[in-house]
Scaffold this active site. Sequence first.
Site, PDB file in Angstrom:
ATOM      1  N   SER A  98      -4.224   2.584  -9.816  1.00  0.00           N
ATOM      2  CA  SER A  98      -5.069   3.577  -9.047  1.00  0.00           C
ATOM      3  C   SER A  98      -5.783   4.138 -10.222  1.00  0.00           C
ATOM      4  O   SER A  98      -4.993   4.897 -11.085  1.00  0.00           O
ATOM      5  CB  SER A  98      -4.428   4.689  -8.573  1.00  0.00           C
ATOM      6  OG  SER A  98      -3.665   3.808  -7.319  1.00  0.00           O
TER       7      SER A  98
ATOM      8  N   HIS B  19     -10.403   2.774  -6.395  1.00  0.00           N
ATOM      9  CA  HIS B  19     -10.209   1.414  -6.360  1.00  0.00           C
ATOM     10  C   HIS B  19     -11.438   0.644  -6.094  1.00  0.00           C
ATOM     11  O   HIS B  19     -12.166   0.329  -5.095  1.00  0.00           O
ATOM     12  CB  HIS B  19      -9.111   0.818  -5.250  1.00  0.00           C
ATOM     13  CG  HIS B  19      -7.873   1.223  -5.605  1.00  0.00           C
ATOM     14  ND1 HIS B  19      -6.595   0.576  -5.905  1.00  0.00           N
ATOM     15  CD2 HIS B  19      -7.223   2.531  -5.326  1.00  0.00           C
ATOM     16  CE1 HIS B  19      -5.842   1.337  -5.936  1.00  0.00           C
ATOM     17  NE2 HIS B  19      -6.130   2.339  -5.581  1.00  0.00           N
TER      18      HIS B  19
ATOM     19  N   HIS C  95      -3.207  -2.519  -0.840  1.00  0.00           N
ATOM     20  CA  HIS C  95      -1.938  -2.040  -0.437  1.00  0.00           C
ATOM     21  C   HIS C  95      -1.334  -2.179   0.700  1.00  0.00           C
ATOM     22  O   HIS C  95      -2.027  -2.312   1.725  1.00  0.00           O
ATOM     23  CB  HIS C  95      -1.699  -0.367  -0.745  1.00  0.00           C
ATOM     24  CG  HIS C  95      -2.159   0.147  -2.175  1.00  0.00           C
ATOM     25  ND1 HIS C  95      -3.564   0.382  -2.373  1.00  0.00           N
ATOM     26  CD2 HIS C  95      -1.448   0.407  -3.514  1.00  0.00           C
ATOM     27  CE1 HIS C  95      -3.524   0.775  -3.837  1.00  0.00           C
ATOM     28  NE2 HIS C  95      -2.464   0.511  -4.421  1.00  0.00           N
TER      29      HIS C  95
ATOM     30  N   TYR D  25       0.290  -0.022   2.531  1.00  0.00           N
ATOM     31  CA  TYR D  25       0.095   1.043   3.166  1.00  0.00           C
ATOM     32  C   TYR D  25      -1.436   1.390   4.110  1.00  0.00           C
ATOM     33  O   TYR D  25      -1.622   1.991   4.827  1.00  0.00           O
ATOM     34  CB  TYR D  25       0.192   2.442   2.550  1.00  0.00           C
ATOM     35  CG  TYR D  25      -0.449   2.649   1.249  1.00  0.00           C
ATOM     36  CD1 TYR D  25      -1.828   3.015   1.579  1.00  0.00           C
ATOM     37  CD2 TYR D  25       0.058   2.578   0.194  1.00  0.00           C
ATOM     38  CE1 TYR D  25      -2.558   3.496   0.465  1.00  0.00           C
ATOM     39  CE2 TYR D  25      -0.794   2.874  -0.962  1.00  0.00           C
ATOM     40  CZ  TYR D  25      -2.103   3.417  -0.826  1.00  0.00           C
ATOM     41  OH  TYR D  25      -2.734   3.562  -1.771  1.00  0.00           O
ATOM     42  N   GLU D  26      -2.320   0.346   3.397  1.00  0.00           N
ATOM     43  CA  GLU D  26      -3.494   0.519   4.076  1.00  0.00           C
ATOM     44  C   GLU D  26      -3.555  -0.469   5.274  1.00  0.00           C
ATOM     45  O   GLU D  26      -4.671  -0.327   6.197  1.00  0.00           O
ATOM     46  CB  GLU D  26      -4.691  -0.328   3.094  1.00  0.00           C
ATOM     47  CG  GLU D  26      -4.831   0.691   1.853  1.00  0.00           C
ATOM     48  CD  GLU D  26      -5.631  -0.137   0.937  1.00  0.00           C
ATOM     49  OE1 GLU D  26      -7.005  -0.041   1.269  1.00  0.00           O
ATOM     50  OE2 GLU D  26      -5.295  -0.754  -0.270  1.00  0.00           O
TER      51      GLU D  26
ATOM     52  N   MET E 262       3.829   2.750  -4.799  1.00  0.00           N
ATOM     53  CA  MET E 262       3.514   1.882  -3.655  1.00  0.00           C
ATOM     54  C   MET E 262       2.730   0.620  -3.928  1.00  0.00           C
ATOM     55  O   MET E 262       2.003   0.102  -2.971  1.00  0.00           O
ATOM     56  CB  MET E 262       2.604   2.971  -2.838  1.00  0.00           C
ATOM     57  CG  MET E 262       3.203   4.269  -2.487  1.00  0.00           C
ATOM     58  SD  MET E 262       2.186   5.213  -1.809  1.00  0.00           S
ATOM     59  CE  MET E 262       2.819   6.841  -2.010  1.00  0.00           C
ATOM     60  N   SER E 263       3.049   0.106  -4.825  1.00  0.00           N
ATOM     61  CA  SER E 263       2.309  -1.173  -5.200  1.00  0.00           C
ATOM     62  C   SER E 263       3.253  -2.280  -5.994  1.00  0.00           C
ATOM     63  O   SER E 263       4.525  -1.976  -6.172  1.00  0.00           O
ATOM     64  CB  SER E 263       1.165  -0.900  -6.017  1.00  0.00           C
ATOM     65  OG  SER E 263       1.247  -0.485  -7.305  1.00  0.00           O
TER      66      SER E 263
ATOM     67  N   ASN F 271       3.155  11.769 -12.503  1.00  0.00           N
ATOM     68  CA  ASN F 271       3.713  13.100 -11.965  1.00  0.00           C
ATOM     69  C   ASN F 271       5.454  12.845 -11.808  1.00  0.00           C
ATOM     70  O   ASN F 271       5.877  11.695 -11.953  1.00  0.00           O
ATOM     71  CB  ASN F 271       3.161  13.217 -10.454  1.00  0.00           C
ATOM     72  CG  ASN F 271       3.572  11.883  -9.469  1.00  0.00           C
ATOM     73  OD1 ASN F 271       3.137  11.051  -9.552  1.00  0.00           O
ATOM     74  ND2 ASN F 271       4.767  12.347  -8.841  1.00  0.00           N
TER      75      ASN F 271
ATOM     76  N   HIS G 264      -2.384  13.251  -4.455  1.00  0.00           N
ATOM     77  CA  HIS G 264      -3.271  12.239  -4.976  1.00  0.00           C
ATOM     78  C   HIS G 264      -4.051  12.654  -5.995  1.00  0.00           C
ATOM     79  O   HIS G 264      -4.329  11.983  -7.099  1.00  0.00           O
ATOM     80  CB  HIS G 264      -3.833  11.453  -3.734  1.00  0.00           C
ATOM     81  CG  HIS G 264      -4.486  10.366  -4.215  1.00  0.00           C
ATOM     82  ND1 HIS G 264      -3.682   9.296  -5.013  1.00  0.00           N
ATOM     83  CD2 HIS G 264      -5.819   9.963  -4.092  1.00  0.00           C
ATOM     84  CE1 HIS G 264      -4.711   8.294  -5.054  1.00  0.00           C
ATOM     85  NE2 HIS G 264      -5.799   8.542  -4.642  1.00  0.00           N
TER      86      HIS G 264
HETATM   87  N1  HPA Z   1       5.702   8.283  -5.363  1.00  0.00           N
HETATM   88  C1  HPA Z   1       4.916   7.231  -5.007  1.00  0.00           C
HETATM   89  N2  HPA Z   1       4.089   6.649  -5.668  1.00  0.00           N
HETATM   90  C2  HPA Z   1       3.438   7.292  -6.374  1.00  0.00           C
HETATM   91  C3  HPA Z   1       3.841   8.443  -6.879  1.00  0.00           C
HETATM   92  C4  HPA Z   1       5.134   9.059  -6.522  1.00  0.00           C
HETATM   93  O1  HPA Z   1       5.616  10.100  -6.920  1.00  0.00           O
HETATM   94  N3  HPA Z   1       2.995   8.944  -8.075  1.00  0.00           N
HETATM   95  C5  HPA Z   1       1.950   7.815  -8.030  1.00  0.00           C
HETATM   96  N4  HPA Z   1       2.065   7.006  -6.883  1.00  0.00           N
END
Ligand code: HPA
Length: 294
Positions: free
Chosen positions: A51, A82, A104, A106-107, A232-233, A256, A268
Amino acid sequence: MVLLPIAANLRRGRLQAMIARVAQYDDVQEAVRFIRSKTTVTPQVGVVLGSGLGAFAARVANPLKIPYRDIPQFPTSSVAGHAGELIIGKVGTATAAIMSGRVHYYEGYPMERVTFPVRVLAALGVTKLVVTNAAGAVNPTYTPGDFMVIVDHLNLTGANPLCGPNDERFGPRFPDMSSTYWMGGREAWHQAARAVNVALHEGVYCGLAGPSYETPAEIRMLQRLGADAVGMSTVAETIVAAHAGLKVAGLSVITNRAAGLSTQPLSHEEVKEVGTRVQGPLCDLLAEMVGRLG
Ligand code: HPA
């Protein structure tokens, strides 16, 4: 009486599974034929950009850019940030195929769609795969903007892309995962980092399904399980790469602190903002790395 419909269903189920398997192999071949009709370059190294990490595309010499939507059977992403194109060209002395954008789980894509591009890269001739992602820091000593070499992963997505009948043309039924993030790749990250003067952590990446971020309790659980970063990937792509016999080198960009480790709520926007901020050093590092793998 009762057994007959069950037997028929079982046969139908097996038939459908067989058809799906043949279809996936044929789909990969169709995508490869299309890409080969555009270039005679055989890429040595595959790269998956996470991302907001798409700026690396600018570091590719003589790039051929093919939008995912033009490649037969290729999944196209719905997520902002993306772009969705395959870039084939030179990075240093290496020939590389770079996926700018990924889809992903989740999509809503099944795992076999999420990992389809990795099978295409393998069929194109790639033997090494560099996977990158944006990730939250589970390790409290990490700071947003840090880089982490992935030394291993936890697949907590609740799914595995290799479930279902195994097609031996892709790889073995029970692939070994004990040295997937291979030592040579880890060493190459460190050499590349020294060359461009950036610091690296080494840690374990935990892949979850998302799309909600984790709760603080989940992050405490992941800390106890040995995770250093969460995202998440990546894990599904790595499993399919290992199945195909590819060597995988992984890097997380820490965007983060994970839930509960900061007073800020997760967003995000923050993930994208930090991704953008580190793009310069990240591109330097990736260019050095890919050049070393050729
Ligand atoms: N958690 C899950 N996926 C993420 C995070 C997170 O804190 N930061 C960037 N992708």
